[in-house]
Design an enzyme around this catalytic site. Structure first.
Site, mmCIF file in Angstrom:
data_model
loop_
_atom_site.group_PDB
_atom_site.id
_atom_site.type_symbol
_atom_site.label_atom_id
_atom_site.label_comp_id
_atom_site.label_asym_id
_atom_site.label_seq_id
_atom_site.Cartn_x
_atom_site.Cartn_y
_atom_site.Cartn_z
ATOM 1 C CD GLU A 427 -3.185 -1.037 1.942
ATOM 2 O OE1 GLU A 427 -3.465 0.044 2.475
ATOM 3 O OE2 GLU A 427 -3.816 -2.094 2.147
HETATM 4 C C1 LIG Z 1 2.147 -9.848 1.036
HETATM 5 C C2 LIG Z 1 1.917 -8.901 -0.094
HETATM 6 C C3 LIG Z 1 0.627 -8.516 -0.413
HETATM 7 C C4 LIG Z 1 0.394 -7.670 -1.492
HETATM 8 N N1 LIG Z 1 -0.896 -7.391 -1.860
HETATM 9 C C5 LIG Z 1 -1.115 -6.722 -3.024
HETATM 10 C C6 LIG Z 1 -2.442 -6.594 -3.551
HETATM 11 O O1 LIG Z 1 -3.428 -7.065 -2.964
HETATM 12 N N2 LIG Z 1 -2.608 -5.966 -4.745
HETATM 13 C C7 LIG Z 1 -1.552 -5.435 -5.434
HETATM 14 O O2 LIG Z 1 -1.769 -4.861 -6.492
HETATM 15 N N3 LIG Z 1 -0.281 -5.522 -4.948
HETATM 16 C C8 LIG Z 1 -0.039 -6.152 -3.777
HETATM 17 N N4 LIG Z 1 1.244 -6.291 -3.290
HETATM 18 C C9 LIG Z 1 2.330 -5.633 -3.992
HETATM 19 C C10 LIG Z 1 2.913 -4.472 -3.209
HETATM 20 O O3 LIG Z 1 2.026 -3.404 -3.215
HETATM 21 C C11 LIG Z 1 4.286 -4.169 -3.845
HETATM 22 O O4 LIG Z 1 5.177 -5.127 -3.317
HETATM 23 C C12 LIG Z 1 4.763 -2.783 -3.541
HETATM 24 O O5 LIG Z 1 4.017 -1.850 -4.260
HETATM 25 C C13 LIG Z 1 6.229 -2.599 -3.921
HETATM 26 O O6 LIG Z 1 6.472 -3.021 -5.237
HETATM 27 P P1 LIG Z 1 7.663 -4.031 -5.541
HETATM 28 O O7 LIG Z 1 7.627 -5.106 -4.538
HETATM 29 O O8 LIG Z 1 7.624 -4.399 -6.951
HETATM 30 O O9 LIG Z 1 8.974 -3.185 -5.245
HETATM 31 P P2 LIG Z 1 9.723 -2.209 -6.251
HETATM 32 O O10 LIG Z 1 8.793 -1.165 -6.773
HETATM 33 O O11 LIG Z 1 10.517 -2.993 -7.203
HETATM 34 O O12 LIG Z 1 10.702 -1.483 -5.228
HETATM 35 C C14 LIG Z 1 11.832 -2.124 -4.646
HETATM 36 C C15 LIG Z 1 12.435 -1.155 -3.639
HETATM 37 O O13 LIG Z 1 12.808 0.053 -4.293
HETATM 38 C C16 LIG Z 1 12.139 1.168 -3.718
HETATM 39 N N5 LIG Z 1 11.782 2.093 -4.789
HETATM 40 C C17 LIG Z 1 11.070 1.846 -5.915
HETATM 41 N N6 LIG Z 1 10.934 2.954 -6.644
HETATM 42 C C18 LIG Z 1 11.593 3.931 -5.989
HETATM 43 C C19 LIG Z 1 11.826 5.317 -6.229
HETATM 44 N N7 LIG Z 1 11.325 5.939 -7.314
HETATM 45 N N8 LIG Z 1 12.532 6.009 -5.331
HETATM 46 C C20 LIG Z 1 13.005 5.418 -4.220
HETATM 47 N N9 LIG Z 1 12.822 4.127 -3.926
HETATM 48 C C21 LIG Z 1 12.122 3.389 -4.793
HETATM 49 C C22 LIG Z 1 10.919 0.586 -3.031
HETATM 50 O O14 LIG Z 1 10.490 1.390 -1.956
HETATM 51 C C23 LIG Z 1 11.468 -0.750 -2.541
HETATM 52 O O15 LIG Z 1 12.169 -0.552 -1.340
HETATM 53 C C24 LIG Z 1 1.492 -7.137 -2.218
HETATM 54 C C25 LIG Z 1 2.793 -7.503 -1.879
HETATM 55 C C26 LIG Z 1 3.008 -8.389 -0.860
HETATM 56 C C27 LIG Z 1 4.414 -8.819 -0.570
#
Ligand SMILES: Cc1cc2nc3c(=O)[nH]c(=O)nc-3n(C[C@H](O)[C@H](O)[C@H](O)COP(=O)(O)OP(=O)(O)OC[C@H]3O[C@@H](n4cnc5c(N)ncnc54)[C@H](O)[C@@H]3O)c2cc1C
Length: 640
Positions: A427
């Site tokens: 979120e």
């Molecule tokens: C248990 C669980 C439940 C979930 N439930 C849902 C759901 O119901 N529906 C849904 O759609 N998604 C869901 N998600 C997805 C979740 O919202 C994403 O994991 C989250 O948005 C982060 O995306 P990512 O994991 O791809 O990380 P990435 O976007 O790849 O980021 C990796 C790291 O880089 C940082 N980062 C990325 N971009 C930047 C930037 N521009 N500047 C600085 N730092 C940055 C992030 O903060 C993070 O620390 C879920 C994930 C999990 C693990």
């Protein structure tokens, strides 16, 4: 592995620009209503916007519902069984449905309980302490799933069709994809309109869909290509989970939240009627963000619950465990942790209560407050639970089951730590929340000085912007020099807490000045100074938490204990604020950037030697497989 230099620089710049544009388009650019958070970053403590607090609506039905829910959680939910089986039993889900827990905020006209947000938060606090996976189940459904966007943006026909179903059916929110996490600009799921516009055909893969394995209805974010008659863009659709072409391919398992039913959902030529589109084409992200304005408060509710629970365990354990001749709570090192847990728990409750009441009153723009609440609560409650594990010593690291097996109280502290960790990631990860809030914090500057710092603006526009900015700053800057915080009697009506509000007022002006200095120094490059902006936002979060604590302590039936806790929290928070201010300009940020780049360029790779090869085979991100695959609805397989 791809070297950083190998990635084409131009491509990176274009992608970054696209990502920024998409985020900017999704953002609500207008400020039609007053905002406590916005004013705070502008150097104005508008305590009148939260004090007196909007009267919380007392609902007889709401109280009765919470009482039934409490009894249900105490008698019918075995949190440890959910942890052991990695599964919320059908009886629990059905029991929650019978209680109305899936439709807490759905208006009565559509069959829901029609309760205000504060009751929803209190319900989450109850179920969250029974087992946080139940909190995730209910909040994924009600905060980001189908009911909230349909309630806020759906047509009357959509409300009639979907809201009554959402009272008893489970829904999920599908935004994330293997290549799309924090950056929706890369969204690859397509929704292609058919020739007569009556339907769309969806194709794509969605990752980490909480509730996705057992959901009946989905909100899917998909990109509509621009074409004649279609403005295109990322769009929200309500989709039947058992529609032809939908497969759930994996039930994902995690560090914590073992009970959630989180899947990989594939959409292959899924035909969705155009009447299931929520809002207009291209409005999907805006809808998601607006939904989250209040939806984001569900995580603070779960975090507050975890902190309250931690406080109780910390208190009981620290007074009973005797080491070195005294209860451990009497050793100063542990006393410091207990004080932190108690003060922080109070602040979390205050932030939740104030934000929840603001959401219910619906008088002000609370996008900044809700985002600050999410960031602050998830970060601080993580520290709270971590400190609880430390206080419990070896028992903090031992599972509840193991403790119980050898005859001790089965306290799931390690589970709570694991379950809470995700809150800083989903979120909106903390890093993204800081950027999102920072964007709002500098909004006033961007709107007056935008063209001055825009390299693409011509001289005429720059001159006009300079005149506008000059007029704004001529009025604004002097207002940051003095204020009520410097008057010894300022905020006197807050009694013993007045000195803290005076601090907040002074700190708010100081914060605004620092934002201005940052803008002047870095101009358009400020957005890349993420660590600077992060500290600005963290200061804002502390100031909001202090303000909320002072106001909450004096509201309703609070007594002297609340004043003492607010006082303790403010004293702790003020130290953190001073520290953050100090690090705004004296830090190792530039050195850290250099070192990080060196690491990414493999300069220090030798440091990784001497251990087993950490690289594990397989691609970092799975390639999307073409075509449909076997439906593996885990839940259906098991239930028969
Ligand atoms: C248990 C669980 C439940 C979930 N439930 C849902 C759901 O119901 N529906 C849904 O759609 N998604 C869901 N998600 C997805 C979740 O919202 C994403 O994991 C989250 O948005 C982060 O995306 P990512 O994991 O791809 O990380 P990435 O976007 O790849 O980021 C990796 C790291 O880089 C940082 N980062 C990325 N971009 C930047 C930037 N521009 N500047 C600085 N730092 C940055 C992030 O903060 C993070 O620390 C879920 C994930 C999990 C693990």
């Amino acid at each position: 592995m791809t070297k950083v230099e190998d990635v084409h620089e131009d491509e990176m710049r274009v992608n970054a620009e696209q990502a920024r544009q998409v985020a900017e388009q999704a953002r609500e650019s207008r400020w039609d209503r007053e905002s406590f958070g916005k004013e705070l970053f502008l150097g104005r403590l508008r305590i009148d916007l939260i004090d007196p607090l909007p009267a919380g609506e007392i609902s007889v039905e709401g109280e009765a519902f919470l009482e039934r829910l409490r009894v249900f959680c105490e008698t019918k939910v075995d949190g440890q069984k959910i942890e052991r089986d990695a599964w919320i039993p059908d009886e629990v889900i059905n029991g929650l449905k019978d209680l109305g827990a899936f439709g807490i905020k759905i208006p009565r006209a559509y069959g829901g309980l029609g309760l205000p947000a504060v009751y929803y938060h209190r319900a989450l606090m109850l179920v969250g302490t029974a087992n946080p996976s139940i909190g995730a189940l209910l909040s994924a459904h009600q905060s980001i799933g189908v009911p909230q966007p349909v309630k806020m943006f759906g047509t009357e026909q959509q409300k009639q069709e979907f809201l009554p179903r959402c009272v008893r059916e489970i829904t999920a929110f599908l935004l994330t994809e293997p290549d799309v996490g924090s950056d929706p600009a890369r969204l690859a799921t397509r929704a292609v309109p058919n020739s007569d516009g009556s339907s769309y055909t969806l194709n794509g893969v969605k990752l980490w869909t909480t509730n996705g394995v057992l959901a009946d209805l989905l909100v899917v974010m998909a990109r509509v290509p621009e074409s004649e008659g279609h403005r295109g863009g990322i769009t929200a659709f309500v989709v039947e989970a058992d529609a032809e072409g939908i497969t759930v391919e994996n039930r994902n398992t995690f560090l914590g939240l073992r009970g959630i039913e989180n899947g990989v959902t594939r959409l292959h030529d899924v035909v969705v009627p155009a009447t299931n589109r929520i809002g207009r084409e291209g409005d999907g992200l805006k809808i998601a963000l607006k939904t989250l304005n209040t939806g984001r408060l569900s995580l603070p509710a779960l975090c507050t619950a975890a902190s309250k629970w931690s406080l109780r365990i910390a208190r009981e354990w620290s007074s009973q465990r005797v080491q070195w001749g005294r209860p451990i709570g009497e050793h100063e090192a542990i006393a410091g942790k207990i004080s932190f847990i108690a003060a922080t728990t109070f602040a979390l409750e205050a932030v939740l209560d104030v934000s929840g009441r603001l959401a219910d009153a619906d008088r002000h723009d609370i996008r900044i407050e809700a985002a600050l609440a999410k960031l602050f609560s998830t970060e601080l409650s993580w520290q709270v639970v971590d400190e609880l594990v430390q206080i419990r010593g070896g028992r903090g690291y031992e599972t509840a089951e193991s403790l119980a097996a050898r005859g001790e109280r089965g306290v799931p502290a390690e589970q709570m730590l694991r379950d809470m960790r995700i809150n800083r990631i989903f979120e909106g990860s903390s890093e993204i929340m800081r950027l999102l809030i920072a964007r709002e914090a500098v909004d006033a500057h961007l709107s007056v000085a935008g063209d001055i710092i825009d390299p693409k603006a011509d001289l005429q526009h720059k001159a006009r912007a300079a005149a506008r900015a000059g007029a704004f700053y001529a009025r604004w800057l002097p207002s940051l020099l003095t204020g009520k915080g410097q008057v010894p009697s300022g905020f006197g009506e807050h009694g013993p807490l007045a000195e803290h509000l005076r601090f907040v007022e002074r700190a708010s002006r100081r914060l605004a000045r620092q934002i201005f200095y940052g803008m002047s120094r870095w101009q358009g490059r400020l957005e890349h100074r993420q660590l600077f902006l992060g500290r600005i936002v963290d200061i804002g979060a502390e100031l909001y938490a202090m303000s909320a604590s002072c106001v909450y302590a004096r509201s309703d039936a609070q007594d002297d204990s609340a004043i003492e806790l607010a006082d303790a929290f403010c004293n702790q928070s003020r130290r953190r604020v001073e520290h953050l201010f100090g690090r705004l300009w004296r830090n190792t940020d530039a050195d850290d950037r250099v070192l990080a780049r060196q690491v990414l360029e493999n300069r220090h790779q030798w440091l990784e030697e001497g251990v087993l090869d950490a690289s594990i085979d397989g691609p970092w991100i799975a390639e999307a497989q073409p075509g449909p695959s076997q439906r593996q609805n885990h839940r259906r397989i098991v239930s028969g």
